[in-house]
Design a protein around this motif. Structure first.
Motif, PDB file in Angstrom:
ATOM      1  N   MET A   1       0.824  -1.194   0.000  1.00 11.00           N
ATOM      2  CA  MET A   1       0.000   0.000   0.000  1.00 11.00           C
ATOM      3  C   MET A   1       0.872   1.263   0.000  1.00 11.00           C
ATOM      4  SD  MET A   1      -3.456   0.826   1.995  1.00 11.00           S
ATOM      5  CE  MET A   1      -3.081   1.451   3.582  1.00 11.00           C
ATOM      6  N   ARG A   2       2.011   1.230   0.678  1.00 13.04           N
ATOM      7  CA  ARG A   2       2.909   2.397   0.683  1.00 13.04           C
ATOM      8  C   ARG A   2       3.398   2.713  -0.730  1.00 13.04           C
ATOM      9  NH1 ARG A   2       4.442   4.427   5.414  1.00 13.04           N
ATOM     10  NH2 ARG A   2       4.352   3.161   7.296  1.00 13.04           N
ATOM     11  N   LYS A   3       3.623   1.666  -1.495  1.00 12.10           N
ATOM     12  CA  LYS A   3       4.077   1.856  -2.879  1.00 12.10           C
ATOM     13  C   LYS A   3       3.013   2.604  -3.691  1.00 12.10           C
ATOM     14  CE  LYS A   3       6.067  -0.817  -6.648  1.00 12.10           C
ATOM     15  NZ  LYS A   3       6.400  -2.147  -7.140  1.00 12.10           N
ATOM     16  N   ILE A   4       1.762   2.234  -3.491  1.00 15.62           N
ATOM     17  CA  ILE A   4       0.656   2.880  -4.211  1.00 15.62           C
ATOM     18  C   ILE A   4       0.502   4.332  -3.768  1.00 15.62           C
ATOM     19  CG2 ILE A   4      -1.838   2.873  -4.578  1.00 15.62           C
ATOM     20  CD1 ILE A   4      -1.735  -0.181  -4.382  1.00 15.62           C
ATOM     21  N   THR A   5       0.571   4.597  -2.456  1.00 15.33           N
ATOM     22  CA  THR A   5       0.428   5.988  -1.990  1.00 15.33           C
ATOM     23  C   THR A   5       1.600   6.850  -2.450  1.00 15.33           C
ATOM     24  OG1 THR A   5       1.408   5.379   0.151  1.00 15.33           O
ATOM     25  CG2 THR A   5      -1.002   5.416   0.019  1.00 15.33           C
ATOM     26  N   GLY A   6       2.796   6.265  -2.539  1.00 17.47           N
ATOM     27  CA  GLY A   6       3.951   7.006  -3.068  1.00 17.47           C
ATOM     28  C   GLY A   6       3.752   7.374  -4.529  1.00 17.47           C
ATOM     29  N   ARG A   7       3.246   6.431  -5.299  1.00 13.07           N
ATOM     30  CA  ARG A   7       2.947   6.712  -6.715  1.00 13.07           C
ATOM     31  C   ARG A   7       1.886   7.794  -6.841  1.00 13.07           C
ATOM     32  NH1 ARG A   7       2.459   0.785  -9.479  1.00 13.07           N
ATOM     33  NH2 ARG A   7       4.677   0.314  -9.525  1.00 13.07           N
ATOM     34  N   LEU A   8       0.867   7.696  -5.987  1.00 12.09           N
ATOM     35  CA  LEU A   8      -0.219   8.673  -6.024  1.00 12.09           C
ATOM     36  C   LEU A   8       0.315  10.076  -5.766  1.00 12.09           C
ATOM     37  CD1 LEU A   8      -3.242   9.097  -6.337  1.00 12.09           C
ATOM     38  CD2 LEU A   8      -3.507   8.647  -3.901  1.00 12.09           C
ATOM     39  N   ARG A   9       1.191  10.204  -4.766  1.00 13.15           N
ATOM     40  CA  ARG A   9       1.796  11.518  -4.490  1.00 13.15           C
ATOM     41  C   ARG A   9       2.584  12.024  -5.703  1.00 13.15           C
ATOM     42  NH1 ARG A   9       3.286   9.068   0.459  1.00 13.15           N
ATOM     43  NH2 ARG A   9       1.722   9.570   2.004  1.00 13.15           N
ATOM     44  N   ASN A  10       3.359  11.134  -6.319  1.00 13.59           N
ATOM     45  CA  ASN A  10       4.131  11.528  -7.507  1.00 13.59           C
ATOM     46  C   ASN A  10       3.214  11.959  -8.645  1.00 13.59           C
ATOM     47  OD1 ASN A  10       6.574  11.044  -6.283  1.00 13.59           O
ATOM     48  ND2 ASN A  10       6.741   8.957  -7.073  1.00 13.59           N
ATOM     49  N   PHE A  11       2.139  11.203  -8.877  1.00 12.72           N
ATOM     50  CA  PHE A  11       1.221  11.555  -9.957  1.00 12.72           C
ATOM     51  C   PHE A  11       0.549  12.901  -9.692  1.00 12.72           C
ATOM     52  CE2 PHE A  11       0.997   6.916 -11.230  1.00 12.72           C
ATOM     53  CZ  PHE A  11       1.636   7.127 -12.446  1.00 12.72           C
ATOM     54  N   ARG A  12       0.267  13.209  -8.431  1.00 13.51           N
ATOM     55  CA  ARG A  12      -0.322  14.519  -8.099  1.00 13.51           C
ATOM     56  C   ARG A  12       0.631  15.644  -8.490  1.00 13.51           C
ATOM     57  NH1 ARG A  12      -2.480  12.432  -2.781  1.00 13.51           N
ATOM     58  NH2 ARG A  12      -4.649  12.009  -3.257  1.00 13.51           N
ATOM     59  N   VAL A  13       1.901  15.463  -8.164  1.00 14.72           N
ATOM     60  CA  VAL A  13       2.907  16.482  -8.487  1.00 14.72           C
ATOM     61  C   VAL A  13       3.039  16.622 -10.000  1.00 14.72           C
ATOM     62  CG1 VAL A  13       5.364  17.067  -8.346  1.00 14.72           C
ATOM     63  CG2 VAL A  13       4.167  16.202  -6.333  1.00 14.72           C
ATOM     64  N   TYR A  14       3.192  15.487 -10.711  1.00 16.97           N
ATOM     65  CA  TYR A  14       3.319  15.541 -12.178  1.00 16.97           C
ATOM     66  C   TYR A  14       2.089  16.197 -12.798  1.00 16.97           C
ATOM     67  CZ  TYR A  14       6.850  11.864 -11.407  1.00 16.97           C
ATOM     68  OH  TYR A  14       7.922  11.136 -10.979  1.00 16.97           O
ATOM     69  N   HIS A  15       0.931  15.782 -12.337  1.00 15.84           N
ATOM     70  CA  HIS A  15      -0.335  16.268 -12.899  1.00 15.84           C
ATOM     71  C   HIS A  15      -0.463  17.783 -12.680  1.00 15.84           C
ATOM     72  CE1 HIS A  15      -4.383  15.402 -14.409  1.00 15.84           C
ATOM     73  NE2 HIS A  15      -4.825  16.309 -13.563  1.00 15.84           N
ATOM     74  N   LYS A  16      -0.116  18.224 -11.469  1.00 11.61           N
ATOM     75  CA  LYS A  16      -0.232  19.651 -11.142  1.00 11.61           C
ATOM     76  C   LYS A  16       0.680  20.504 -12.019  1.00 11.61           C
ATOM     77  CE  LYS A  16       1.611  21.448  -7.331  1.00 11.61           C
ATOM     78  NZ  LYS A  16       1.794  21.788  -5.904  1.00 11.61           N
ATOM     79  N   TYR A  17       1.954  20.122 -12.111  1.00 14.65           N
ATOM     80  CA  TYR A  17       2.888  20.952 -12.867  1.00 14.65           C
ATOM     81  C   TYR A  17       2.674  20.864 -14.374  1.00 14.65           C
ATOM     82  CZ  TYR A  17       5.147  22.194  -8.538  1.00 14.65           C
ATOM     83  OH  TYR A  17       5.379  22.694  -7.297  1.00 14.65           O
ATOM     84  N   MET A  18       2.309  19.699 -14.866  1.00 15.68           N
ATOM     85  CA  MET A  18       1.984  19.602 -16.302  1.00 15.68           C
ATOM     86  C   MET A  18       0.750  20.430 -16.612  1.00 15.68           C
ATOM     87  SD  MET A  18       2.668  15.817 -17.858  1.00 15.68           S
ATOM     88  CE  MET A  18       1.734  14.966 -16.612  1.00 15.68           C
ATOM     89  N   GLY A  19      -0.238  20.370 -15.729  1.00 18.93           N
ATOM     90  CA  GLY A  19      -1.459  21.151 -15.922  1.00 18.93           C
ATOM     91  C   GLY A  19      -1.186  22.639 -15.928  1.00 18.93           C
ATOM     92  N   LEU A  20      -0.337  23.088 -15.006  1.00 19.70           N
ATOM     93  CA  LEU A  20       0.020  24.507 -14.970  1.00 19.70           C
ATOM     94  C   LEU A  20       0.785  24.917 -16.227  1.00 19.70           C
ATOM     95  CD1 LEU A  20       1.067  24.910 -11.220  1.00 19.70           C
ATOM     96  CD2 LEU A  20      -0.932  25.914 -12.345  1.00 19.70           C
ATOM     97  N   ALA A  21       1.726  24.090 -16.638  1.00 18.52           N
ATOM     98  CA  ALA A  21       2.545  24.417 -17.813  1.00 18.52           C
ATOM     99  C   ALA A  21       1.708  24.436 -19.095  1.00 18.52           C
ATOM    100  CB  ALA A  21       3.686  23.413 -17.951  1.00 18.52           C
ATOM    101  N   LEU A  22       0.791  23.502 -19.221  1.00 19.22           N
ATOM    102  CA  LEU A  22      -0.011  23.404 -20.445  1.00 19.22           C
ATOM    103  C   LEU A  22      -1.271  24.256 -20.403  1.00 19.22           C
ATOM    104  CD1 LEU A  22       0.212  19.571 -21.107  1.00 19.22           C
ATOM    105  CD2 LEU A  22       1.437  21.389 -22.296  1.00 19.22           C
ATOM    106  N   GLY A  23      -1.633  24.737 -19.214  1.00 17.27           N
ATOM    107  CA  GLY A  23      -2.889  25.462 -19.048  1.00 17.27           C
ATOM    108  C   GLY A  23      -3.060  26.641 -19.988  1.00 17.27           C
TER     109      GLY A  23
END
Length: 176
Positions: A1-23
């Motif tokens: 489960m820790r592996k999944i929550t770590g991935r989730l945190r990473n995806f949030r960061v990637y998603h946020k910055y890609m969204g801001l850059a492409l917005g």
């Protein structure tokens, strides 16, 4: 489960910055896309196509004559001299020809058989399209920006999927 929550945190960061850059690109592309969707329905964006007197191509004036007439019409109506012709679009089913000029997004519509000027107007949809696809800056920018935008939207869709999927999976694992 820790592996999944770590991935989730990473995806949030990637998603946020890609969204801001492409917005900004997405916003510009969306707004200009909406305007382009209306270009045939709003006369300010693109002048309405006029009807000529005959669809019989045998009775049409030569293209060289139409080019000369349209250049003179643009000079007369808008006081624009020496604007090179970009292209000539024949509309046989309408009995008319559109002569499009390279600078200023001007168009002159002529009756194909008489050469009579039917309309002289600017096509605002042309410069909006150049903003929409990035070619207003350069063709190289258009190529790079459209590829970055397309790839970015694919990546945002992927990270968005995992931001939706992983919390469901975590809840299911917690219940077990």
């Amino acid at each position: 489960m820790r592996k999944i929550t770590g991935r989730l945190r990473n995806f949030r960061v990637y998603h946020k910055y890609m969204g801001l850059a492409l917005g900004v690109f997405v916003l510009i592309s969306s707004m200009t896309g909406i305007a382009l969707g209306w270009k045939k329905n709003v006369d300010l964006l693109q002048p309405p196509t006029q009807d000529g007197s005959t669809t019989d191509l045998q009775k049409w004036v030569p293209l060289a004559t139409m080019a000369a007439i349209s250049t003179a019409a643009l000079d007369s109506a808008a006081s624009i001299k020496n604007n090179p012709i970009d292209r000539i679009e024949a509309r046989p089913e309408k009995g008319m020809v559109k002569v499009l000029f390279l600078e200023g997004s001007w168009e002159v519509q002529l009756d194909g058989s008489t050469g009579k000027v039917l309309s002289v107007a600017q096509r605002h949809s042309d410069w909006i399209e150049k903003i929409h696809d990035g070619s207003i800056i350069s063709d190289g920018f258009k190529l790079v920006s459209m590829n970055v935008l397309g790839l970015g939207l694919v990546l945002l869709s992927g990270t968005g999927f995992f931001l939706w999927f992983y919390p469901k999976k975590i809840r299911k694992l917690k219940q077990e």
